[in-house]
Design an enzyme around this catalytic site. Structure first.
Site, PDB file in Angstrom:
ATOM      1  N   HIS A 129     -22.859 -28.395  67.045  1.00 48.32           N
ATOM      2  CA  HIS A 129     -21.425 -28.395  67.363  1.00 48.32           C
ATOM      3  C   HIS A 129     -20.721 -27.218  66.691  1.00 48.32           C
ATOM      4  O   HIS A 129     -19.978 -26.469  67.340  1.00 48.32           O
ATOM      5  CB  HIS A 129     -20.812 -29.719  66.888  1.00 48.32           C
ATOM      6  CG  HIS A 129     -19.348 -29.850  67.158  1.00 48.32           C
ATOM      7  ND1 HIS A 129     -18.841 -30.524  68.237  1.00 48.32           N
ATOM      8  CD2 HIS A 129     -18.265 -29.373  66.487  1.00 48.32           C
ATOM      9  CE1 HIS A 129     -17.520 -30.474  68.225  1.00 48.32           C
ATOM     10  NE2 HIS A 129     -17.141 -29.780  67.168  1.00 48.32           N
ATOM     11  N   GLU A 130     -20.957 -27.054  65.396  1.00 43.71           N
ATOM     12  CA  GLU A 130     -20.284 -25.974  64.676  1.00 43.71           C
ATOM     13  C   GLU A 130     -20.815 -24.605  65.101  1.00 43.71           C
ATOM     14  O   GLU A 130     -20.082 -23.610  65.061  1.00 43.71           O
ATOM     15  CB  GLU A 130     -20.415 -26.176  63.163  1.00 43.71           C
ATOM     16  CG  GLU A 130     -19.775 -27.468  62.650  1.00 43.71           C
ATOM     17  CD  GLU A 130     -18.321 -27.653  63.062  1.00 43.71           C
ATOM     18  OE1 GLU A 130     -17.634 -26.632  63.300  1.00 43.71           O
ATOM     19  OE2 GLU A 130     -17.867 -28.814  63.162  1.00 43.71           O
ATOM     20  N   HIS A 151     -18.651 -23.414  67.942  1.00 41.59           N
ATOM     21  CA  HIS A 151     -17.412 -22.777  67.490  1.00 41.59           C
ATOM     22  C   HIS A 151     -17.679 -21.354  67.004  1.00 41.59           C
ATOM     23  O   HIS A 151     -16.988 -20.403  67.392  1.00 41.59           O
ATOM     24  CB  HIS A 151     -16.791 -23.591  66.352  1.00 41.59           C
ATOM     25  CG  HIS A 151     -16.091 -24.831  66.788  1.00 41.59           C
ATOM     26  ND1 HIS A 151     -15.047 -24.819  67.690  1.00 41.59           N
ATOM     27  CD2 HIS A 151     -16.273 -26.139  66.434  1.00 41.59           C
ATOM     28  CE1 HIS A 151     -14.609 -26.062  67.870  1.00 41.59           C
ATOM     29  NE2 HIS A 151     -15.333 -26.876  67.124  1.00 41.59           N
ATOM     30  N   GLU A 179     -12.818 -25.952  71.403  1.00 42.00           N
ATOM     31  CA  GLU A 179     -13.587 -27.199  71.396  1.00 42.00           C
ATOM     32  C   GLU A 179     -14.520 -27.288  72.588  1.00 42.00           C
ATOM     33  O   GLU A 179     -15.589 -27.901  72.513  1.00 42.00           O
ATOM     34  CB  GLU A 179     -12.629 -28.398  71.371  1.00 42.00           C
ATOM     35  CG  GLU A 179     -13.312 -29.740  71.156  1.00 42.00           C
ATOM     36  CD  GLU A 179     -13.972 -29.878  69.797  1.00 42.00           C
ATOM     37  OE1 GLU A 179     -14.794 -30.815  69.628  1.00 42.00           O
ATOM     38  OE2 GLU A 179     -13.694 -29.072  68.890  1.00 42.00           O
TER      39      GLU A 179
END
Length: 509
Positions: A270-271, A274, A300
């Site tokens: 997930h990170e 980003h 997001e």
């Protein structure tokens, strides 16, 4: 002709002066970002008093540069000039920030900055002590300050809408509410059908205890496999994982719990999403809106796309499971299908947003959205938050928190004063599905690429259609250019109903 040339040269000079000022403002902000990263990752526990003053000073400097008469004069002059498309985009974005910040007194800006800096350790301590009452006075102060902030910007507007537009300036609150309502209406019956399903998914594929150092090594393996640029990034741990930085320095944090190996993997992916977006912003745009991400829903969408459409897919586990087995031999008997099922199980008893599955996650968001909207509008008292939180969890998800730590203290956002942030999570998930579907339409099925660990085509598509534009286009235009449609929940709902209908043998899906 000579007059036209002189006017053109004057406009060029004005834009050069303007851009230099914009870059200075950005550098002050980016320096603040590094200090905030440091505070959450490596700063000593007793460093807060000095850090609060440091961040307040930088916030004040940035505010003074942006709201100075010289900035206003340059904006007015440039808006009356014949600008190139990219220049006009920079002026548009700075104008918006200028108008908002010139509406807010300097003293209030400094007070909000110092209060949020001190709120972080207060929230952290309250969570550790499982005591909302410790955090309540700080939260009440933040709510008051943010209401005051919203009133200065637009005294006639809904204060929550004003705050929401700080994070999503070009998607209106009505659209966000419509998307959240549709997700709630269509996901609840799907979740109910899953709970009634007799499907026997493997849910314990990653059961066991896993050493933190070995988990960190595997997190680095994950980042390697996805193509993370270590020359412009790093991996650290934080209580609440986040990514921050610029296209030259985009850092990832994650967290490790000895009984949750899968959680550390998905959090890291997930990170990465980003950071990968940040790293894809054009180098030449650094210091201007052209080198900045297009707000939080788009940001997001990138993390959700990589976490869910890639990291929770069958082909990903076919590709990555052998690496996980090398780090953890106890996974030797786990099959790719078992790993896929474990990564996509729908929980019927989960209280924690960051540990939620793709479906129930959005009900976690709805709860936070409804509570913070009530706080800012004055419809909900701070002291009532724990009870209302628990009641909503029982109503929407069928579970009731027994502690504040696993209830209303679990998220860091309110300690940052980030009211209006939560809806962007669901908007991002919806946009992730829309972007992934558009990529597949153009590139063809991506399963084979993912199975081979080849992300060049997907990442290239994202670079071309999203990352390289920075803030050149407003959000609706960026979405339409990339996907050919306005923002819609259709691809997301089609994706989850197909995926989970197949996983849980649902006849009606």
């Amino acid at each position: 002709m000579a007059t036209d040339q002189a006017q053109s040269e004057a406009a060029d000079d004005s834009y050069a002066a303007f851009e230099e000022r914009v870059r200075r403002i950005a550098n002050v902000s980016n320096a603040s970002g590094i200090l905030q990263w440091d505070q959450e990752v490596v700063m000593p526990d007793e460093g807060t008093p000095a850090r609060a003053q440091q961040l307040s000073a930088l916030s004040s400097i940035g505010h003074e540069l942006l709201t100075a008469d010289e900035t206003g004069a340059l904006l007015k002059e440039l808006e009356d000039s014949d600008l190139e498309e990219d220049q006009a985009a920079v002026v548009r974005e700075v104008r918006r920030k200028y108008d908002r910040e010139t509406s807010v007194p300097q003293e209030l800006v400094e007070e909000i900055s110092e209060t949020t800096t001190n709120a972080h350790p207060a929230w952290k301590q309250a969570k550790e002590n499982d005591d909302f009452e410790e955090f309540a006075p700080v939260l009440e102060k933040l709510v008051e300050l943010k209401r005051e902030y919203a009133e200065h910007i637009d005294p006639d507007a809904d204060p929550y809408e004003v705050l929401f537009s700080d994070y999503e300036p070009y998607i209106d609150l009505e659209t966000a509410e419509r998307v959240l309502e549709r997700l709630r209406e269509e996901l609840v019956p799907l979740i109910d059908a899953i709970e009634e399903s007799d499907a026997d998914l493997t849910t314990d594929a990653f059961a066991g205890e896993f050493d933190d150092d070995d988990q960190e090594a595997l997190a680095r393996d994950v980042l390697d496999s996805l193509g993370y640029d270590w020359d412009r990034g790093r991996l650290d741990t934080a209580p609440h994982p986040f990514s921050s930085g610029t296209q030259f320095d985009a850092r990832v944090t994650t967290r490790f719990e000895e009984d949750d190996l899968l959680g550390s993997i998905t959090s890291t992916i997930h990170e990465f999403g980003h950071a990968n977006y940040t790293l894809g912003l054009p180098d030449e745009g650094y210091g201007t809106p052209l080198g900045e991400a297009r707000d939080l829903s788009v940001h997001e969408s990138q993390s959700r796309l990589w976490e869910n459409h890639v990291g929770r897919s069958r082909p990903f586990w076919e590709q990555f499971l052998p690496t996980a087995r090398e780090r953890f031999p106890e996974l030797e008997d786990v099959s790719p299908e078992a790993a896929y099922e474990a990564a996509n199980q729908v929980y019927d008893d989960n209280l924690i947003r960051v540990e939620a599955d793709e479906l129930t996650y959005h009900l976690h968001i709805v709860i936070r959205f409804e509570i913070e909207r009530g706080l800012i509008r004055g419809d909900l008292a701070v002291d009532d938050v724990p009870e209302v939180w628990n009641d909503k969890y029982e109503e929407y998800l069928g579970v009731r928190p027994e502690t504040d730590a696993e209830g209303c203290l679990q998220d860091i956002h309110w300690s940052h004063g980030s009211f209006g942030y939560f809806p962007t999570y669901s908007l991002g998930s919806v946009l992730a599905a829309q972007l992934y579907a558009a990529a597949v339409d153009e590139l063809g099925d991506l399963d084979d690429d993912i199975r081979e660990g080849d992300f060049e085509a997907l990442n290239g598509w994202l670079r071309e259609n999203v990352h390289r534009h920075g803030k050149r286009y407003i959000t609706p235009e960026l979405i339409e250019r990339a996907t050919g449609q306005e923002l819609t929940a259709d691809p997301f709902l089609e994706y989850v109903t197909s995926k989970y209908g197949e996983l849980y043998d649902l006849e009606d899906y």
